[in-house]
Design a protein around this motif. Structure first.
Motif, short mmCIF file in Angstrom:
data_model
loop_
_atom_site.label_atom_id
_atom_site.label_comp_id
_atom_site.label_asym_id
_atom_site.label_seq_id
_atom_site.Cartn_x
_atom_site.Cartn_y
_atom_site.Cartn_z
N GLY A 43 10.90 -26.62 -33.17
CA GLY A 43 11.40 -28.09 -32.89
C GLY A 43 13.20 -27.97 -32.47
O GLY A 43 13.60 -29.03 -32.09
N LEU A 44 13.66 -26.70 -32.67
CA LEU A 44 15.03 -26.49 -32.17
C LEU A 44 15.20 -25.56 -31.11
O LEU A 44 14.40 -24.86 -30.71
CB LEU A 44 15.81 -25.94 -33.64
CG LEU A 44 15.90 -26.78 -34.87
CD1 LEU A 44 16.77 -26.20 -35.80
CD2 LEU A 44 16.35 -28.10 -34.60
N SER A 45 16.22 -25.79 -30.47
CA SER A 45 16.59 -24.95 -29.27
C SER A 45 16.84 -23.54 -29.63
O SER A 45 17.34 -23.39 -30.73
CB SER A 45 17.75 -25.50 -28.51
OG SER A 45 17.62 -26.87 -28.04
N HIS A 46 17.03 -22.63 -28.83
CA HIS A 46 17.38 -21.25 -29.04
C HIS A 46 19.07 -21.35 -28.93
O HIS A 46 19.35 -22.17 -27.92
CB HIS A 46 16.83 -20.20 -27.84
CG HIS A 46 15.53 -20.01 -28.20
ND1 HIS A 46 14.31 -20.65 -27.65
CD2 HIS A 46 14.90 -18.65 -28.50
CE1 HIS A 46 13.35 -20.29 -27.95
NE2 HIS A 46 13.90 -19.01 -28.58
N VAL A 47 19.72 -20.76 -29.78
CA VAL A 47 20.91 -20.84 -29.93
C VAL A 47 21.49 -19.31 -29.85
O VAL A 47 21.00 -18.22 -30.40
CB VAL A 47 21.46 -21.46 -31.33
CG1 VAL A 47 22.99 -21.17 -31.56
CG2 VAL A 47 20.99 -22.97 -31.38
N HIS A 48 22.69 -19.29 -29.29
CA HIS A 48 23.37 -17.92 -29.03
C HIS A 48 23.54 -17.43 -30.26
O HIS A 48 24.26 -17.89 -31.22
CB HIS A 48 24.46 -18.10 -28.30
CG HIS A 48 25.04 -16.65 -28.04
ND1 HIS A 48 26.34 -16.39 -28.12
CD2 HIS A 48 24.60 -15.45 -27.27
CE1 HIS A 48 26.71 -15.05 -27.92
NE2 HIS A 48 25.56 -14.51 -27.41
N ALA A 49 23.00 -16.06 -30.78
CA ALA A 49 23.59 -15.58 -32.04
C ALA A 49 24.43 -14.33 -31.97
O ALA A 49 25.10 -14.09 -32.93
CB ALA A 49 22.22 -14.80 -32.62
N GLY A 50 24.58 -13.59 -30.70
CA GLY A 50 25.33 -12.48 -30.68
C GLY A 50 24.74 -11.46 -29.41
O GLY A 50 23.82 -11.91 -28.72
N SER A 51 25.30 -10.41 -29.59
CA SER A 51 24.66 -9.33 -28.75
C SER A 51 24.33 -8.01 -29.27
O SER A 51 24.61 -7.70 -30.63
CB SER A 51 25.84 -9.23 -27.69
OG SER A 51 26.96 -8.49 -28.26
N LEU A 95 27.44 -4.18 -36.43
CA LEU A 95 26.85 -4.59 -35.04
C LEU A 95 27.47 -5.80 -34.64
O LEU A 95 27.86 -6.17 -33.65
CB LEU A 95 25.43 -4.52 -35.11
CG LEU A 95 24.79 -3.35 -34.91
CD1 LEU A 95 23.32 -3.54 -35.26
CD2 LEU A 95 24.84 -2.89 -33.23
N TYR A 96 27.38 -6.88 -35.62
CA TYR A 96 28.04 -8.38 -35.35
C TYR A 96 29.64 -8.13 -34.82
O TYR A 96 30.01 -8.80 -33.84
CB TYR A 96 28.31 -8.91 -36.62
CG TYR A 96 26.79 -9.48 -37.33
CD1 TYR A 96 25.61 -9.38 -36.56
CD2 TYR A 96 27.10 -9.64 -38.64
CE1 TYR A 96 24.46 -9.60 -37.26
CE2 TYR A 96 25.46 -10.28 -39.18
CZ TYR A 96 24.50 -10.12 -38.35
OH TYR A 96 23.14 -10.20 -39.14
N LEU A 97 30.28 -7.09 -35.58
CA LEU A 97 31.79 -7.05 -35.27
C LEU A 97 31.89 -6.37 -33.92
O LEU A 97 32.74 -6.69 -33.04
CB LEU A 97 32.46 -6.45 -36.49
CG LEU A 97 32.57 -7.33 -37.63
CD1 LEU A 97 32.65 -6.36 -38.91
CD2 LEU A 97 33.72 -8.22 -37.63
#
Lengths: 315, 234, 93
Positions: C16-24, A85-87
């Motif tokens: 305490g941290l922001s949301h960060v883009h991880a993927g889709s 999925l990541y790829l």
């Protein structure tokens, strides 16, 4: 996808400069068509390998001989789905949809790693895959964490972080077998005998025959040559095999004092080419299971889409 | 009949069945979701079986008649709708049961307190799919209804009292389960099956070690390797 | 799957941290997207909160506008504390 149109020369120069400076290329940047095509091909092949690679190991989930091993194996096969999925998600940033890539896989128009066309015949194969196949994959993949294309590099960072448990569990599994009963030891040795050569082939053809290598190196998609990585793998595995108490099936394998590396025997590339051509022991089986799962799932995917459409005004 | 074995075998067997989906799920995202649920259940099984003895001895060396899981969880996967119907029936039950155990002071309260959060997620997953399949396409609706119908007869067994779980009011549990399931099934434009839920049949069930035919083949596969190497460690 | 839209996933790794883009990922609707995101991107306790956003809903600055968009900020060094010289010995500033 819009690209800079005014001055293609300048865009190309900006791309070259970014690659030369070891900066990352991001999805909406201008990039040469060949770069995009190479990435799509490579990332798709990588993603396909993850999901086809689930099969040989999933083959043992229902027969895992202890509950601890069963949990580990299930988690590992699940990770492979996750890595796929990541790829696919990285590939989609290049403007190609996952369904399109899957269609190509199912039609045999895109490849996956040939290693998964070998069968897992005994429980020890699960260990050999972890130690050798995942070990080779890690050596291949670690440099891709610095790949010039941002989304691919980021996906690989995540994957490599998760992958290290895969190799360790395999090694531990083999070690337990090797130090276990005589039958278990024989099972472990047999698995290593069968997986060693195919693992060496995972690094791809020798440098002088590798079709895409030079351009990929120039674009910093690839960072090391096939032969260089293969040699690194052999040098790492030899002492690990000793600790396992297992031998590697190569009579020509020996330390070369002068080179400071191991010499090893000639690889049977005709076998590699046959498997690549579709004549490996499991090519047919792997693709047809994948296709079957996809077809069997079509009504589920349609149902969820239909539901979403019906209820889109609600929330 | 020990409660740890009953609950542990439920989790072990359902986890095994879900593990059979690996590589066959309708979409990659669902590979990950089903494996998560299977892993949660396997974790619960290991804790529960370890209360009773050696987890591997119990999982791999017992004969079919010594397993105490309900028959519902051993039913083969069928299509995705069949699996989701099994998930819905079982996870609603398991959540309600664990809620009660967690609130009590019995020996299973700590385990249930942790597991109930996992199970709530399993139930949520099953409900979402029940809604989507029930109210999706004509085909999915029909398949989901068929799954609910086929598995209905195994639901009555869930509410036969398990020895050692004195804190549970089984009739109330049954009532709560029924209204929860009925609500979801209704919202999914499906109907709760008519006819016997199997609770009246007294020839025995999973809790007495009486299982259905597919279960024997399932544990034959599960135990084969372990049993082939007596005394070996893995 | 062409009917299952693409969603971008943002993960808050701890409070305490922001949301960060991880993927889709792909999902038929928001509820499923959220669950898929939880299953996929927080398998190893990587998150305490997840956002999902339909990829099609994101408006991004275009690379064409790289210069006019971001360059003005480059010549305002006085916005950064390191721009200022402080006399020796001054504290808490």
């Amino acid at each position: 996808m819009t690209v800079i149109t005014e001055d293609p020369g300048a865009a190309n120069a900006a791309f070259d400069a970014a690659v030369a400076a070891d900066e990352r290329i991001e999805p909406r940047d201008w990039m040469p068509d060949g770069y995009r095509a190479t990435l799509i091909r490579q990332i798709a092949q990588h993603a396909h390998s993850e999901i086809i690679g689930m099969q040989p190991e999933a083959n043992w989930i229902t027969r895992a001989p202890s509950l601890r091993r069963k949990a580990i194996l299930m988690a590992k096969v699940q990770d492979e789905a996750g890595h796929g999925l990541y790829l696919y998600s990285a590939a989609e940033t290049l403007g190609v949809g996952r369904d399109e890539l899957l269609d190509k896989l199912h039609a045999g128009r895109q490849k996956y790693s040939s290693i998964f066309n070998y069968p897992t015949l005994t429980w020890a194969d699960v260990g050999a895959i972890g130690w050798l196949v995942d070990g080779a994959a890690i050596i291949n993949q670690v440099p891709i964490c610095r790949c010039s294309y941002g989304p691919y590099a980021r996906a690989m960072v995540r994957i490599c972080k998760e992958e290290s448990f895969h190799q360790r569990q395999g090694y531990e599994l083999l070690h337990t077998l090797s130090k276990g009963t005589a039958e278990q030891h024989a099972m472990a040795q047999d698995a290593v005998d069968r997986w060693w050569w195919p693992s060496l082939m995972m690094f791809g053809p020798p440098d002088d025959e590798s079709a895409h290598s030079a351009q990929s190196m120039a674009w910093k998609i690839k960072r090391h040559s096939n032969d260089e990585l293969r040699q690194r793998f052999v040098d790492i595995c030899v002492p690990q095999a000793e600790i396992l108490g297992l031998t590697l099936p190569d009579p020509d394998l020996k330390w070369n004092e002068e080179r400071g590396q191991h010499d090893f025997g000639a690889i049977d590339w005709s076998e590699f080419k046959e498997v690549l051509r579709g004549n490996g022991p499991c090519n047919e089986q792997r693709i047809s299971q994948r296709r079957q799962a996809h077809e069997d799932g079509a009504w589920v995917r349609e149902a969820a889409a239909a539901y979403a459409l019906k209820h889109s005004e609600e929330s | 009949m020990s409660a740890a074995l009953c609950l542990g075998d439920d989790a072990l067997v359902l986890s095994h069945r879900l593990g059979e989906w690996a590589g066959h799920a309708p979409v990659l995202e669902e590979e990950v979701a089903l494996a998560n649920i299977a892993l949660d259940l396997l974790g619960q099984a290991r804790v529960l079986l370890s209360l009773e003895g050696d987890e591997d001895e119990l999982a791999f060396r017992r004969e079919e008649r010594a397993f105490r899981n309900v028959q519902l969880v051993e039913q083969p996967n069928g299509d995705f709708a069949h699996t989701m119907a099994r998930q819905l029936y079982f996870s609603v039950y398991q959540e309600l049961l664990y809620e009660r155990l967690a609130a009590g002071e019995g020996p299973y309260a700590p385990l249930a307190g942790k597991a109930v959060k996992e199970v709530a997620y399993h139930r949520d997953h099953a409900e979402h799919w029940t809604l989507r399949l029930g109210d999706g396409t004509a085909e999915s609706h029909e398949r989901m209804q068929r799954g609910l119908d086929a598995l209905w007869r195994y639901t009555g067994e869930l509410f036969r009292p398990v020895e050692g779980l004195a804190e549970v009011d089984w009739a109330a549990l049954h009532g709560a389960w029924r209204s929860r399931v009925e609500d979801v099934v209704g919202r999914a434009t499906l109907t709760l099956p008519e006819g016997s839920d199997g609770s009246g049949w007294s020839a025995g069930g999973g809790r007495q070690g009486v299982h259905t035919e597919p279960f024997g083949r399932m544990i034959a596969e599960m135990q084969h390797l372990h049993r082939s190497h007596p005394g070996a460690t893995w | 799957m062409s009917d299952w839209p693409l969603w971008e996933v943002f993960v808050r790794s701890r409070r305490g941290l922001s949301h960060v883009h991880a993927g889709s990922l792909h999902a038929p609707d928001a509820a499923m997207a959220l669950r898929n995101a939880r299953d996929l991107y927080t398998r190893r306790q990587e998150g305490v909160s997840v956002w999902v956003v339909p990829s099609a809903e994101i408006t991004a600055s275009s690379p064409d506008e790289r210069d006019p968009f971001f360059e003005p900020a480059a010549d305002k060094p006085y916005r950064h504390p390191t721009f200022y010289e402080l006399p020796d010995g001054v504290k808490n500033l």
